[in-house]
Motif scaffolding. Structure first.
Motif, mmCIF file in Angstrom:
data_model
loop_
_atom_site.group_PDB
_atom_site.id
_atom_site.type_symbol
_atom_site.label_atom_id
_atom_site.label_comp_id
_atom_site.label_asym_id
_atom_site.label_seq_id
_atom_site.Cartn_x
_atom_site.Cartn_y
_atom_site.Cartn_z
ATOM 1 N N ASP A 47 49.228 68.434 32.748
ATOM 2 C CA ASP A 47 49.132 68.994 31.402
ATOM 3 C C ASP A 47 47.787 69.701 31.221
ATOM 4 O O ASP A 47 46.736 69.124 31.467
ATOM 5 C CB ASP A 47 49.285 67.879 30.371
ATOM 6 N N HIS A 49 46.515 70.626 28.359
ATOM 7 C CA HIS A 49 45.874 70.159 27.123
ATOM 8 C C HIS A 49 46.271 68.715 26.817
ATOM 9 O O HIS A 49 46.919 68.455 25.804
ATOM 10 C CB HIS A 49 46.263 71.060 25.949
ATOM 11 N N GLN A 52 46.333 66.953 23.036
ATOM 12 C CA GLN A 52 46.336 67.932 21.945
ATOM 13 C C GLN A 52 47.323 67.519 20.854
ATOM 14 O O GLN A 52 46.985 67.563 19.676
ATOM 15 C CB GLN A 52 46.686 69.319 22.462
ATOM 16 N N TYR A 53 48.518 67.115 21.240
ATOM 17 C CA TYR A 53 49.517 66.673 20.255
ATOM 18 C C TYR A 53 48.998 65.457 19.499
ATOM 19 O O TYR A 53 49.069 65.403 18.271
ATOM 20 C CB TYR A 53 50.823 66.345 20.975
ATOM 21 N N LYS A 54 48.443 64.526 20.224
ATOM 22 C CA LYS A 54 47.932 63.293 19.614
ATOM 23 C C LYS A 54 46.809 63.572 18.620
ATOM 24 O O LYS A 54 46.687 62.906 17.604
ATOM 25 C CB LYS A 54 47.444 62.359 20.725
ATOM 26 N N GLY A 55 46.010 64.595 18.893
ATOM 27 C CA GLY A 55 44.877 64.905 18.028
ATOM 28 C C GLY A 55 45.174 65.832 16.868
ATOM 29 O O GLY A 55 44.279 66.123 16.071
ATOM 30 N N ASN A 56 46.413 66.301 16.737
ATOM 31 C CA ASN A 56 46.737 67.271 15.693
ATOM 32 C C ASN A 56 47.487 66.695 14.500
ATOM 33 O O ASN A 56 48.124 67.438 13.753
ATOM 34 C CB ASN A 56 47.542 68.436 16.281
ATOM 35 N N ASN A 78 52.200 67.286 12.137
ATOM 36 C CA ASN A 78 51.468 67.604 13.352
ATOM 37 C C ASN A 78 51.421 69.111 13.446
ATOM 38 O O ASN A 78 52.454 69.780 13.392
ATOM 39 C CB ASN A 78 52.159 67.009 14.582
ATOM 40 N N SER A 80 50.406 71.048 15.989
ATOM 41 C CA SER A 80 50.566 71.708 17.279
ATOM 42 C C SER A 80 51.876 72.500 17.272
ATOM 43 O O SER A 80 52.874 72.088 16.668
ATOM 44 C CB SER A 80 50.537 70.702 18.431
#
Length: 108
Positions: A47, A49, A52-56, A78, A80
């Motif tokens: 991956d 990034h 990224q999903y977890k942080g958005n 979310n 992303s």
């Protein structure tokens, strides 16, 4: 002897758009967000990034929500661009239902 109750529609309307209700909805949305972050999938070694999903995840609220724009509401979302695919899946990616499961677990 039971007391009689007469509902005041204007008062209920004021309650539903009050800061007290909005604050509680934001608190519950924050709990759902925390659960969503905890169960969010993180990409593997390939991956570009990871996380990224977890942080958005974010929480937003307004006192002008609902169909008639007269209710306090809070949103968990979310941002992303691929969040829809993580939630619902594709023919190649299984559905994770992160927001669904977080809402079922969190928020009282």
């Amino acid at each position: 002897m039971a007391a009689r109750f007469k509902m005041n529609r204007k008062g209920v309307g004021q309650l539903l758009k009050s800061e007290m209700i909005r604050a509680d909805l934001v608190r519950r949305a924050g709990e759902i967000k925390a659960t969503a972050v905890a169960i969010s999938p993180v990409g593997g070694a390939g991956d570009e990034h990871p996380g990224q999903y977890k942080g958005n995840w974010e929480v937003d609220s307004t006192r002008r929500g609902g169909r008639r724009r007269d209710r306090a509401v809070a949103y968990v979302r979310n941002t992303s661009y691929y969040a829809r695919w993580v939630e619902y899946g594709t023919e190649r990616v299984p559905a994770h239902h992160v927001l669904l499961r977080a809402a079922q677990m969190g928020g009282d």
